[in-house]
Design a protein around this motif. Structure first.
Motif, short mmCIF file in Angstrom:
data_model
loop_
_atom_site.label_atom_id
_atom_site.label_comp_id
_atom_site.label_asym_id
_atom_site.label_seq_id
_atom_site.Cartn_x
_atom_site.Cartn_y
_atom_site.Cartn_z
N LEU A 115 0.83 -1.20 0.00
CA LEU A 115 0.00 0.00 0.00
C LEU A 115 0.86 1.25 0.00
CD1 LEU A 115 -2.87 1.32 0.42
CD2 LEU A 115 -2.31 1.26 2.84
N LEU A 116 1.88 1.28 0.85
CA LEU A 116 2.76 2.45 0.92
C LEU A 116 3.57 2.62 -0.35
CD1 LEU A 116 3.99 2.22 4.61
CD2 LEU A 116 2.28 3.76 3.65
N LEU A 117 4.02 1.53 -0.96
CA LEU A 117 4.76 1.62 -2.21
C LEU A 117 3.88 2.16 -3.33
CD1 LEU A 117 7.41 1.06 -3.73
CD2 LEU A 117 6.48 -1.19 -4.27
N GLY A 118 2.66 1.70 -3.41
CA GLY A 118 1.73 2.22 -4.42
C GLY A 118 1.45 3.69 -4.23
N ARG A 119 1.30 4.11 -2.98
CA ARG A 119 1.07 5.53 -2.70
C ARG A 119 2.29 6.36 -3.05
NH1 ARG A 119 -2.98 8.08 -0.46
NH2 ARG A 119 -2.61 9.90 0.84
N LEU A 120 3.46 5.83 -2.75
CA LEU A 120 4.71 6.52 -3.07
C LEU A 120 4.87 6.67 -4.58
CD1 LEU A 120 7.27 7.55 -1.51
CD2 LEU A 120 8.31 5.41 -2.19
N LEU A 121 4.61 5.61 -5.32
CA LEU A 121 4.74 5.67 -6.78
C LEU A 121 3.70 6.59 -7.41
CD1 LEU A 121 5.51 1.94 -7.60
CD2 LEU A 121 7.09 3.88 -7.63
N ARG A 122 2.59 6.78 -6.73
CA ARG A 122 1.55 7.66 -7.26
C ARG A 122 1.83 9.13 -6.95
NH1 ARG A 122 -2.56 5.30 -4.90
NH2 ARG A 122 -2.88 6.86 -3.30
N LEU A 123 2.43 9.43 -5.80
CA LEU A 123 2.59 10.81 -5.37
C LEU A 123 3.94 11.42 -5.69
CD1 LEU A 123 0.86 10.67 -1.89
CD2 LEU A 123 -0.06 11.54 -4.02
N VAL A 124 5.00 10.64 -5.69
CA VAL A 124 6.35 11.20 -5.87
C VAL A 124 6.54 11.84 -7.25
CG1 VAL A 124 8.79 10.57 -6.01
CG2 VAL A 124 7.45 9.90 -4.05
N PRO A 125 6.09 11.24 -8.35
CA PRO A 125 6.28 11.92 -9.64
C PRO A 125 5.62 13.30 -9.70
CG PRO A 125 5.71 9.64 -10.02
CD PRO A 125 5.54 9.88 -8.55
N LEU A 126 4.43 13.43 -9.15
CA LEU A 126 3.77 14.73 -9.12
C LEU A 126 4.54 15.70 -8.24
CD1 LEU A 126 1.38 16.52 -9.89
CD2 LEU A 126 0.19 15.61 -7.89
N TYR A 127 5.04 15.22 -7.12
CA TYR A 127 5.84 16.07 -6.24
C TYR A 127 7.09 16.58 -6.96
CZ TYR A 127 8.94 17.43 -2.46
OH TYR A 127 9.81 18.11 -1.66
N TRP A 128 7.78 15.70 -7.65
CA TRP A 128 9.00 16.10 -8.36
C TRP A 128 8.69 17.07 -9.50
CZ3 TRP A 128 13.57 15.97 -6.43
CH2 TRP A 128 13.91 15.00 -5.49
N MET A 129 7.58 16.86 -10.20
CA MET A 129 7.21 17.80 -11.26
C MET A 129 6.90 19.18 -10.70
SD MET A 129 4.93 15.38 -13.77
CE MET A 129 4.26 16.78 -14.62
N THR A 130 6.19 19.23 -9.58
CA THR A 130 5.88 20.51 -8.95
C THR A 130 7.14 21.20 -8.46
OG1 THR A 130 3.75 19.61 -8.27
CG2 THR A 130 4.50 21.61 -7.16
N LEU A 131 8.01 20.43 -7.83
CA LEU A 131 9.27 20.99 -7.34
C LEU A 131 10.13 21.50 -8.50
CD1 LEU A 131 10.74 21.33 -4.64
CD2 LEU A 131 11.88 19.17 -5.09
N GLY A 132 10.18 20.74 -9.58
CA GLY A 132 10.92 21.17 -10.77
C GLY A 132 10.35 22.44 -11.37
N PHE A 133 9.02 22.54 -11.38
CA PHE A 133 8.39 23.76 -11.90
C PHE A 133 8.82 24.97 -11.08
CE2 PHE A 133 4.97 26.86 -11.46
CZ PHE A 133 4.83 27.26 -12.78
N TRP A 134 8.76 24.86 -9.76
CA TRP A 134 9.08 26.01 -8.92
C TRP A 134 10.57 26.33 -8.91
CZ3 TRP A 134 5.84 29.54 -7.80
CH2 TRP A 134 4.49 29.22 -7.70
N ILE A 135 11.42 25.35 -9.14
CA ILE A 135 12.86 25.62 -9.16
C ILE A 135 13.32 26.13 -10.52
CG2 ILE A 135 15.12 24.50 -9.05
CD1 ILE A 135 14.00 22.72 -6.86
N ILE A 137 11.16 26.79 -13.68
CA ILE A 137 10.32 27.64 -14.52
C ILE A 137 9.79 28.87 -13.79
CG2 ILE A 137 8.18 27.68 -15.88
CD1 ILE A 137 8.67 24.70 -16.42
N ALA A 138 9.34 28.73 -12.56
CA ALA A 138 8.70 29.84 -11.85
C ALA A 138 9.57 31.08 -11.71
CB ALA A 138 8.21 29.37 -10.48
N PRO A 139 10.89 30.98 -11.50
CA PRO A 139 11.68 32.22 -11.39
C PRO A 139 11.67 33.06 -12.67
CG PRO A 139 12.91 30.39 -10.48
CD PRO A 139 11.69 29.82 -11.13
N HIS A 140 11.35 32.46 -13.81
CA HIS A 140 11.35 33.18 -15.08
C HIS A 140 9.97 33.73 -15.45
CE1 HIS A 140 15.39 31.75 -15.69
NE2 HIS A 140 14.97 30.52 -15.47
#
Length: 147
Positions: A115-135, A137-140
């Motif tokens: 259950l925890l692995l499935g949740r991790l695989l579902r949430l981490v890619p979105l987290y990394w995409m959001t973090l990448g956006f703010w690091i 793209i957002a400053p520009h």
């Protein structure tokens, strides 16, 4: 054609309404606290402002919808997990499997890593995409007092 719905189907609608109420409350709170919000406090505050109306009271009560949303979501997750765990298939020849059939807590503990692995695989890619956006793209995007 008969469509069978689960007994918790009505909670999905209540969860959607609760989520919409939370989003509306956050949008209105941010709008009222930013520069484009209310320029005259008398239009917003009591005794004659927006907060004395039904819509104003619903706006301030939206914080309770967060609790409702989390409670309903947690209940639905537990219902799905319970349904998944009660449908164990296949005959067992192992003593450990017999223990798991008798004690639901053992079954839940065995399924927890999956259950925890499935949740991790579902949430981490979105987290990394959001973090990448703010690091990256957002400053520009722009600058100013609200950035």
């Amino acid at each position: 054609l008969v469509v069978r719905r689960p007994a918790t189907a009505c909670l999905d609608g209540l969860r959607v309404l609760s989520m919409a109420w939370v989003m509306f409350g956050h949008v209105m709170a941010i709008e009222s606290s930013s520069g484009g919000g209310y320029s005259n406090p008398a239009d917003f505050l009591p005794p004659y402002g927006f907060t004395t109306t039904l819509a104003g009271q619903l706006l301030f009560a939206s914080r309770f919808a967060v609790d409702t949303f989390l409670l309903i979501s947690g209940y639905l997750v537990v219902c799905v997990l319970h349904k998944h765990n009660t449908t164990m298939s296949g005959p067992s020849s192992n003593a450990d499997d017999d223990d798991a059939r008798r004690h639901p807590l053992i079954r839940y503990c065995r399924n927890l890593p999956r259950l925890l692995l499935g949740r991790l695989l579902r949430l981490v890619p979105l987290y990394w995409m959001t973090l990448g956006f703010w690091i990256i793209i957002a400053p520009h995007l722009g600058h100013g007092p609200f950035w």
